[in-house]
Scaffold this motif. Structure first.
Motif, PDB file in Angstrom:
ATOM      1  N   LEU A   1      37.763  46.122  79.289  1.00 41.90           N
ATOM      2  CA  LEU A   1      37.727  44.949  79.394  1.00 41.90           C
ATOM      3  C   LEU A   1      36.971  44.024  78.826  1.00 41.90           C
ATOM      4  O   LEU A   1      37.135  43.023  78.083  1.00 41.90           O
ATOM      5  N   ALA A   2      35.323  44.435  78.776  1.00 42.32           N
ATOM      6  CA  ALA A   2      34.392  43.658  77.993  1.00 42.32           C
ATOM      7  C   ALA A   2      34.723  43.758  76.479  1.00 42.32           C
ATOM      8  O   ALA A   2      34.794  42.552  75.977  1.00 42.32           O
ATOM      9  N   ALA A   3      35.154  44.688  75.699  1.00 42.56           N
ATOM     10  CA  ALA A   3      35.473  44.670  74.491  1.00 42.56           C
ATOM     11  C   ALA A   3      36.721  44.030  74.111  1.00 42.56           C
ATOM     12  O   ALA A   3      36.900  42.988  73.193  1.00 42.56           O
ATOM     13  N   GLY A   4      37.646  43.945  75.027  1.00 41.47           N
ATOM     14  CA  GLY A   4      38.810  43.156  74.725  1.00 41.47           C
ATOM     15  C   GLY A   4      38.632  41.611  75.021  1.00 41.47           C
ATOM     16  O   GLY A   4      39.087  40.927  74.198  1.00 41.47           O
ATOM     17  N   LEU A   5      37.746  41.257  75.942  1.00 41.96           N
ATOM     18  CA  LEU A   5      37.389  40.021  76.053  1.00 41.96           C
ATOM     19  C   LEU A   5      36.620  39.470  74.786  1.00 41.96           C
ATOM     20  O   LEU A   5      36.964  38.202  74.539  1.00 41.96           O
ATOM     21  N   VAL A   6      35.425  40.201  74.423  1.00 41.38           N
ATOM     22  CA  VAL A   6      34.784  39.723  73.268  1.00 41.38           C
ATOM     23  C   VAL A   6      35.971  39.646  71.975  1.00 41.38           C
ATOM     24  O   VAL A   6      35.711  38.798  71.144  1.00 41.38           O
ATOM     25  N   ALA A   7      36.659  40.640  71.924  1.00 41.75           N
ATOM     26  CA  ALA A   7      37.780  40.641  70.834  1.00 41.75           C
ATOM     27  C   ALA A   7      38.656  39.550  70.821  1.00 41.75           C
ATOM     28  O   ALA A   7      38.792  38.944  69.645  1.00 41.75           O
ATOM     29  N   ALA A   8      38.932  39.077  71.932  1.00 43.69           N
ATOM     30  CA  ALA A   8      39.885  38.027  72.220  1.00 43.69           C
ATOM     31  C   ALA A   8      39.004  36.560  71.502  1.00 43.69           C
ATOM     32  O   ALA A   8      39.631  35.648  70.960  1.00 43.69           O
ATOM     33  N   LEU A   9      37.872  36.566  72.143  1.00 39.33           N
ATOM     34  CA  LEU A   9      37.084  35.235  71.575  1.00 39.33           C
ATOM     35  C   LEU A   9      36.698  35.291  70.231  1.00 39.33           C
ATOM     36  O   LEU A   9      37.133  34.250  69.261  1.00 39.33           O
ATOM     37  N   PHE A  10      36.537  36.485  69.483  1.00 40.75           N
ATOM     38  CA  PHE A  10      36.297  36.757  68.111  1.00 40.75           C
ATOM     39  C   PHE A  10      37.513  36.402  67.486  1.00 40.75           C
ATOM     40  O   PHE A  10      37.650  35.581  66.535  1.00 40.75           O
ATOM     41  N   ALA A  11      38.517  37.018  67.849  1.00 36.87           N
ATOM     42  CA  ALA A  11      39.802  36.526  67.308  1.00 36.87           C
ATOM     43  C   ALA A  11      40.278  35.297  67.233  1.00 36.87           C
ATOM     44  O   ALA A  11      40.853  34.676  66.197  1.00 36.87           O
ATOM     45  N   ALA A  12      39.877  34.578  68.488  1.00 38.02           N
ATOM     46  CA  ALA A  12      40.438  33.112  68.317  1.00 38.02           C
ATOM     47  C   ALA A  12      39.832  32.476  67.490  1.00 38.02           C
ATOM     48  O   ALA A  12      40.352  31.401  66.816  1.00 38.02           O
ATOM     49  N   CYS A  13      38.495  32.774  66.865  1.00 39.53           N
ATOM     50  CA  CYS A  13      37.815  32.095  65.856  1.00 39.53           C
ATOM     51  C   CYS A  13      38.400  32.509  64.575  1.00 39.53           C
ATOM     52  O   CYS A  13      38.375  31.665  63.387  1.00 39.53           O
ATOM     53  N   VAL A  14      38.620  33.795  64.417  1.00 41.04           N
ATOM     54  CA  VAL A  14      38.786  34.354  62.958  1.00 41.04           C
ATOM     55  C   VAL A  14      40.072  34.720  62.446  1.00 41.04           C
ATOM     56  O   VAL A  14      40.519  35.054  61.390  1.00 41.04           O
ATOM     57  N   VAL A  15      41.336  34.576  63.325  1.00 39.00           N
ATOM     58  CA  VAL A  15      42.224  35.429  63.311  1.00 39.00           C
ATOM     59  C   VAL A  15      43.291  34.783  62.031  1.00 39.00           C
ATOM     60  O   VAL A  15      44.152  35.331  61.686  1.00 39.00           O
ATOM     61  N   ARG A  16      42.905  33.402  61.507  1.00 37.18           N
ATOM     62  CA  ARG A  16      43.461  32.815  60.636  1.00 37.18           C
ATOM     63  C   ARG A  16      43.185  33.465  59.221  1.00 37.18           C
ATOM     64  O   ARG A  16      43.932  32.932  58.146  1.00 37.18           O
ATOM     65  N   LEU A  17      42.097  34.019  59.122  1.00 34.47           N
ATOM     66  CA  LEU A  17      41.641  34.470  58.041  1.00 34.47           C
ATOM     67  C   LEU A  17      42.207  35.768  57.514  1.00 34.47           C
ATOM     68  O   LEU A  17      42.979  36.378  58.435  1.00 34.47           O
ATOM     69  N   SER A  18      42.514  36.094  56.356  1.00 42.14           N
ATOM     70  CA  SER A  18      43.298  37.069  55.873  1.00 42.14           C
ATOM     71  C   SER A  18      42.436  38.270  54.990  1.00 42.14           C
ATOM     72  O   SER A  18      41.254  37.909  54.332  1.00 42.14           O
ATOM     73  N   GLY A  19      42.913  39.410  54.882  1.00 48.24           N
ATOM     74  CA  GLY A  19      42.202  40.460  54.326  1.00 48.24           C
ATOM     75  C   GLY A  19      40.763  40.411  54.182  1.00 48.24           C
ATOM     76  O   GLY A  19      40.368  40.902  55.252  1.00 48.24           O
TER      77      GLY A  19
END
Lengths: 606, 411, 246
Positions: free
Chosen positions: A393-411
């Motif tokens: 849960l904790a890792a997934g939550l942080v991953a979701a927050l992180f992803a929301a910021c960076v997911v548009r970047l590539s490679g």
């Protein structure tokens, strides 16, 4: 006021040193697209060779300059040998395979350097002219520290002339901007690449040799240098020389003032700057938007497991389940770790393979999971069952927050940002002493009473980790997995059939993070303790090695790779003091002979 | 085909496991070697751990040449933890489960030491920590099964404070690597010095990342504070850079410097002719310590390895001596008996006699406190410890009531 | 019935007017070709329609709905299918999986994590394959198809949402001449049968004249001619642009 000036000068001085190493790295990346993990090792070699050479030369300025240039040339020659012997063979391979190969070079050079020069730090006596200083107000600043402030721009200028005024430079720039163009110009690509790699290596060697008067040749240079150089190159924009220069100055000066104002957070500062820059300008300060940077990767067909593979998998699972009846407690603990590794690798593969999001910092999620379990116990006295639930849960939550910021970047940019996050999490774990126990970690993370027996705990780990890995696999064959793969294969086409790539990747990164978090939580109880080393760069590299060993483009890859790597690493560690050399050589063989990984290879043989 | 091979493999594993079980009682009866499991960061910290390995090898050879202990030779099965506590735990399991060692020992990094100690507690097996300095090992995280040889961060801080309090200096700055060892060294030094000298103030601190000191900027930041005295905790490559930058900038001129571990040959020798003079340090004056215990040790070590011993060598050597003494006192290698037997077990080291305290399992092995000096030798000037004296560890530990508070785990 | 209305579309890059005020209409069931010399602004115009680029000015109305500047995937949801200049299919999947993915997306069932996707929309996918004449090739890897087949698969993908409008950027580029006619005949048949409007660009004039109901000619970002094959062929401005006649 004087103090500000002095601090500015020392900052510029370390910036110049940083630039020497980073400029080599960025040139190599620009032309060959190889992320050279062994760049710090070349810098270290430059220092050691410089030590050997300078001892024999007169200690006057001309002897010093000659010796340093000789060391740079020798390092360049070693770089050339590495390029011709190894890297040349993998330019057409996926970039992560190249990364793996350069990591193998790093491992090999660690042991070779220690064999040649010994374990002790080596220092050169400084003649008087190297101890000279100038006065600025009350402060005395080393004259030797002022030279780099001139050398940095000088090297930048020379490189600029080389790039703008010579045919070689024109070709390098052409190659940086457009790979195909070079071939079209009828240039021998091989010679160009070799020359560029040798030049980059020589710059690293120069940086290493020039660091001698201020310190020593020692075996820690490689890792500490390469991580900082990566940051500079990414912040500056990969492949950009002026970018690397500006980023060096930014980071060098920031650090010089940072340690005055915030002495305790030096570890986090650099990575926070990197995260900030990339959040605003994902391509780095002077980088181009990576339109041409991503060569159209060829994705191989993914098929569901054949009946034979399914039966084999089932048989392997049954063998794994009954194994504790036949082996001793140590092997049960090894099997437990293998099961955890399977999930850790599968979670990285999920994001990196079908998701198309490579990560240099996957240990972040693993570590967050482990710390969630450990802190849950320490603060709330959570029982094991709750701890293991909290981890994903904790890792997934942080991953979701992180992803929301960076997911548009590539490679590579996304990969570097995950590295930055992992470093920040790591620094947090080791510096928030009151919360996390710092480097001393959290002890006494014991399984629940019913799972104390190692065999029972193994079955629990097997059920949770292999179970979760199989669920991940199932998700990849479900509609979500198809859509995710579609968005990776052809982003524009995927959009044109109505797929929201950003949302797909966000969910994928969250699932991947949660799964890695679960593996970290189980690991915490398996080991009985949690330490910042769980989040260290090496742990992220472990995950990469497992996935690449198994093969990124296969579904069975992470499982096979995790088991092979765990077994291999454990065996080497027990077998020889030179396990780094052995592991490095083994990776070289694997990359050159089995580039599609073990599972990919097996698939081809079928 | 695959199935039948699996059966064969599984079968041999069973056979192995059974033979292991069958052997143990026989071992205890006869004169089979006493097996000591040893784990250390050989590849991660080679500068310290390779001389350390030489040290314990020398001790093992000497013990066995003298007939071993309890009539049995000793044998060390050594493992490299690669600098990771999680590997150390796995290897501890391998040593106990597969190698059937009688006890565990070793450790350099504090977190590795703590990880093995915690594992030893869970498995109820004896662990003799050689090098880890963290106070937690015997205090806050101390447990029944863990003993520690070297003087801890607290003890070294206390030794230095004894000298530092005599200095007229009123304003201090500190520089320490930003991890557990550095943090707790600074914490104890401040606490102990302020207790003795309430007039002292700490006016600045620097926390370079371990192995990544930005020496020029750090030195300028310290100089800017214009302190009377400096506490240095950095070591290794960081120390070399710090000293060179400090020498050039004149940071140490007219200032007292107190510096932990800097007198140890591992860290002093790379400083070469740049060794600052007059620093108050802890360390090992190898070449000027003319006790019989030390000269015998140095001579034997040189004869065996053709190199001079380091602090790590002393630690490795003393670790085996301590373990052998503990086993001899116990008269058995049964874990519970050893845990009780090791309490108050006395042993000899190149530094002199020491024993394991019953109250917290900390040994009383001390270290040397002195000042840095330079000496002209055949290969140019190099650093050495001068005006040193031996600080017996027993004298630098808190009183028993305080220790009991610091060590919540009973026993 | 007017399906697509484009009004005063403009787009410039660094001061260069790639599309400088383009307006036209497209009827349901009509095949409209957009032609012009290289650099005339055809591709930019296409990308303004399909949502990949956002126009500086102007409006795009689909059946009365303003879709100007919407995301490609939103435009797809409104019933616009699309093929790419360089054929673009999902290489890590089989032919039929490509179509199943598109159908899953169309049905809004992307965020399902359990039942294997293999069981979704098999019949519908097979029907689409039959439509484009690839019924036998469903199990093949999409990454190793012959180029003509890739183009046909792409067409099938574009048809997966039963579109009202098909946008095809050079649908026959890279194909053998014999295959080109067949593909466009197929497109034409689909347009007739389903009432789908088709807007396509094309270099091959023979294809244009034989398959388009109406032709738009672009040059330097503007429409310079519009009409059926005969009138466009006769238009002096078109001749000037294409043949360099005064």
């Amino acid at each position: 006021m004087d103090f500000v000036f002095v601090q500015l000068l020392t900052g510029l001085s370390s910036a110049a040193a940083l630039f020497l190493v980073a400029s080599g790295l960025t040139i190599i990346f620009g032309v060959t697209r190889v992320v050279n993990f062994a760049h710090g090792s070349l810098c270290m070699l430059g220092a050691y060779i410089g030590w050997s050479v300078l001892r024999l030369l007169p200690r006057d300025p001309s002897g010093f300059v000659f010796g340093v240039l000789l060391a740079a040339a020798a390092t360049g020659a070693i770089g050339l040998a590495i390029e011709i012997g190894l890297l040349r063979r993998v330019y057409r391979a996926p970039e992560l395979l190249q990364l793996l190969l350069t990591f193998a070079v790093l491992l090999i050079l660690q042991d070779v350097t220690q064999m040649v020069w010994g374990a002790a730090d080596l220092t050169l006596p400084r003649p008087l002219w190297l101890r000279a200083f100038v006065r600025i107000g009350d402060a005395r600043i080393a004259r030797y520290d002022l030279y780099p402030i001139a050398i940095g721009p000088l090297v930048l200028g020379l490189l600029w002339l080389l790039m703008r005024r010579t045919r070689f430079g024109m070709l390098v720039r052409a190659a940086t901007e457009n790979r195909q163009m070079v071939a079209a110009l009828g240039v021998n690509e091989k010679i160009l690449f070799s020359a560029v790699f040798a030049l980059g290596a020589a710059l690293a060697g120069l940086g290493g040799a020039l660091s001698l008067p201020g310190g020593s040749a020692n075996l820690q240079i490689d890792l500490s240098v390469v991580v900082e150089a990566f940051v500079v190159v990414v912040v500056g924009g990969m492949g950009s020389l002026p970018g690397a220069f500006l980023a060096s100055v930014l980071i060098g000066v920031l650090q010089a003032f940072g340690i005055v104002l915030l002495p305790k957070i030096t570890l986090v500062l650099v990575f926070s700057v990197m995260a900030l820059v990339l959040a605003i300008r994902p391509q780095g300060l002077f980088g181009r938007r990576a339109a041409s940077a991503a060569p159209a990767e060829v994705f191989t067909l993914i098929r569901p497991a054949s009946a034979a593979v399914k039966w084999f998998g089932l048989a392997a699972l049954i063998v794994a389940a009954v194994a504790p009846f036949f082996v001793g407690p140590y092997w049960v603990s090894v099997l437990t770790e293998a099961a955890i590794s399977v999930l850790f690798a599968a979670s990285l593969h999920f994001a990196m393979g079908p998701g198309g999001m490579p990560s240099f910092g996957h240990a972040a999620w693993f570590g967050i999971g482990a710390y969630a379990a450990g802190l849950g116990l320490r603060i709330f006295a959570l029982p094991m069952e709750a701890g293991m639930a909290l981890a994903p849960l904790a890792a997934g939550l942080v991953a979701a927050l992180f992803a929301a910021c960076v997911v548009r970047l590539s490679g590579v940019y996304l990969a570097m940002l995950t590295l930055a996050l992992a470093q920040i999490v790591w620094a947090g774990a080791s510096q928030l002493v009151d919360l996390t126990g710092g480097d001393n970690g959290i002890l006494g993370v014991r399984p629940a009473a019913w799972a104390t027996n190692p065999k029972v705990f193994y079955w629990l780990a097997l059920a949770l980790c292999v179970g979760a890995a199989l669920v991940l696999r199932g998700v990849l064959f479900a509609p979500f997995g198809y859509a995710l793969r579609a968005a990776r294969d052809r982003p524009l086409r995927a959009e044109a059939i109505g797929l929201d790539a950003v949302r797909l990747r966000l969910v994928a990164l969250t699932i991947s993070g949660a799964a890695a978090g679960l593996s970290g939580g189980v690991f915490a109880y398996a080991k009985g303790s949690v330490f910042p080393t769980y989040i260290a760069v090496g742990k992220s590299v472990d995950a990469l090695l497992m996935v690449l060993l198994g093969g990124v483009q296969t579904m069975a890859g992470p499982i096979v790779g995790a088991i092979a790597y765990t077994g291999l690493f454990d065996a080497l560690l027990l077998a020889t003091d030179f396990w780094r050399l052995a592991l490095g050589l083994l990776i070289v063989v694997l990359v050159l002979v089995f580039p599609s990984g073990i599972a990919g290879m097996a698939g081809r043989l079928r | 085909m695959t199935i039948s091979r699996r059966n064969v493999l599984a079968g041999s594993a069973i056979a192995l496991a059974r033979s292991g079980v069958a052997l143990s009682p026989a071992q205890a009866q006869g004169n089979a070697p006493i097996r000591i499991g040893e784990i250390n960061s050989y590849t991660a910290i080679p500068a310290f751990t390779l001389p350390y390995r030489n040290g314990w090898q020398l001790a093992v050879e000497q013990v066995n040449a003298a007939g071993g202990v309890l009539g049995r030779p000793i044998e060390v099965i050594s493992r490299d933890d690669a600098g990771k506590p999680q590997e150390a735990i796995r290897l501890a399991g391998e040593l106990l489960g597969e190698q059937k060692v009688d006890l565990l020992s070793g450790g350099y990094l504090s977190n590795v030491g703590l990880a093995i100690a915690d594992y030893a507690l869970a498995q109820k097996r004896l662990f003799v920590a050689s090098e880890p300095l963290t106070d937690a090992l015997v205090w806050s995280a101390g447990n029944r099964y863990t003993f520690r040889l070297r003087p801890s961060t607290y003890m070294q801080a206390a030794m230095l404070v004894e000298e530092a309090q005599k200095l007229p200096a009123k304003t201090w700055v500190t520089v320490a690597p930003n991890y557990e060892y550095g943090q707790s060294a600074v914490k104890w030094f401040k606490q102990l010095l302020l207790a003795k000298r309430p007039d002292v103030t700490f006016i600045g601190e620097q926390w370079p990342a371990l192995g990544k000191i930005d020496a020029g900027a750090t030195v300028q930041a310290l100089a800017q504070a214009k302190p009377d005295a400096i506490l240095n905790i950095t070591f290794g490559a960081d120390l070399t850079q710090f000293v060179r930058a400090g020498n050039t900038a004149g940071l140490f001129e007219g200032r007292a410097v107190v510096s932990m571990l800097t007198g140890e040959p591992e860290y002093l020798e790379p400083l070469d002719d740049e060794t600052p003079t007059g620093w108050i340090v802890t360390g090992y004056p190898r070449d000027t310590l003319n006790t019989k215990a030390n000269t015998d040790f140095v001579t034997a070590y040189r004869a065996r390895f053709n190199a001079a011993p380091m602090m790590g060598s002393v630690v490795g050597y003393a670790m085996i001596r301590a373990i052998v003494a503990g086993i001899a006192k116990t008269g058995s290698v049964d874990t519970e008996k050893m845990v009780d037997g090791f309490k108050d077990a006395a042993f000899d080291t190149p530094f002199g006699p020491a024993y394991f305290r019953a109250i917290d399992h900390q040994s009383t092995l001390g270290t040397f406190v002195g000042r840095t000096g330079t000496k002209a030798g055949s290969h140019g000037t190099h650093g050495e410890m001068v005006d040193w004296h031996y600080a017996d560890g027993a004298n630098y530990l808190p009183d028993d009531a305080t220790v009991r508070k610091l060590r919540p785990a009973a026993d | 019935m007017t399906l697509l209305a484009v009004e005063g579309l403009r787009k410039s890059f660094d001061g260069v007017h790639a599309v400088a005020g383009v307006s036209f209409r497209l009827q349901a069931g009509e095949m409209l070709a957009l032609i012009g010399p290289n650099g005339a602004g055809k591709s930019t115009c296409f990308n303004l329609l399909n949502g990949q680029l956002r126009p500086d000015a102007g409006r795009v109305l689909l059946d009365g709905t303003d879709i100007t500047g919407r995301q490609p995937r939103q435009i797809w949801r409104l019933g616009v299918g699309r093929s790419f200049q360089v054929a673009s299919v999902f290489a890590s999947m089989t032919v039929i999986e490509n179509l199943q993915t598109a159908l899953i997306a169309q049905a809004g069932q992307v965020f399902r994590f359990g039942r294997p996707a293999d069981g979704y929309f098999r019949a519908e996918a097979a029907a689409l394959l039959r439509l484009v004449g690839m019924a036998e090739q469903g199990g093949q890897a999409a990454g190793v198809l012959a180029y003509g087949d890739v183009k046909r698969l792409e067409l099938a993908l574009a048809l997966a949402n039963d579109p009202r409008l098909l946008l095809m950027d050079e649908p026959t580029a890279g194909m053998a001449p014999a295959e080109r006619g067949a593909l466009m005949a197929l497109v034409r048949r689909i347009a007739r049968e389903r009432g789908t409007a088709v807007l396509f660009t094309e270099h091959d004039m023979e294809i244009v004249f034989s398959s388009a109901d109406r032709i738009l000619v672009m040059d330097r970002g503007r429409l310079i001619a519009e009409g059926d094959a005969a009138s466009v062929r006769a238009d002096p401005r078109v001749r000037a642009v294409y043949l360099g006649e005064p």
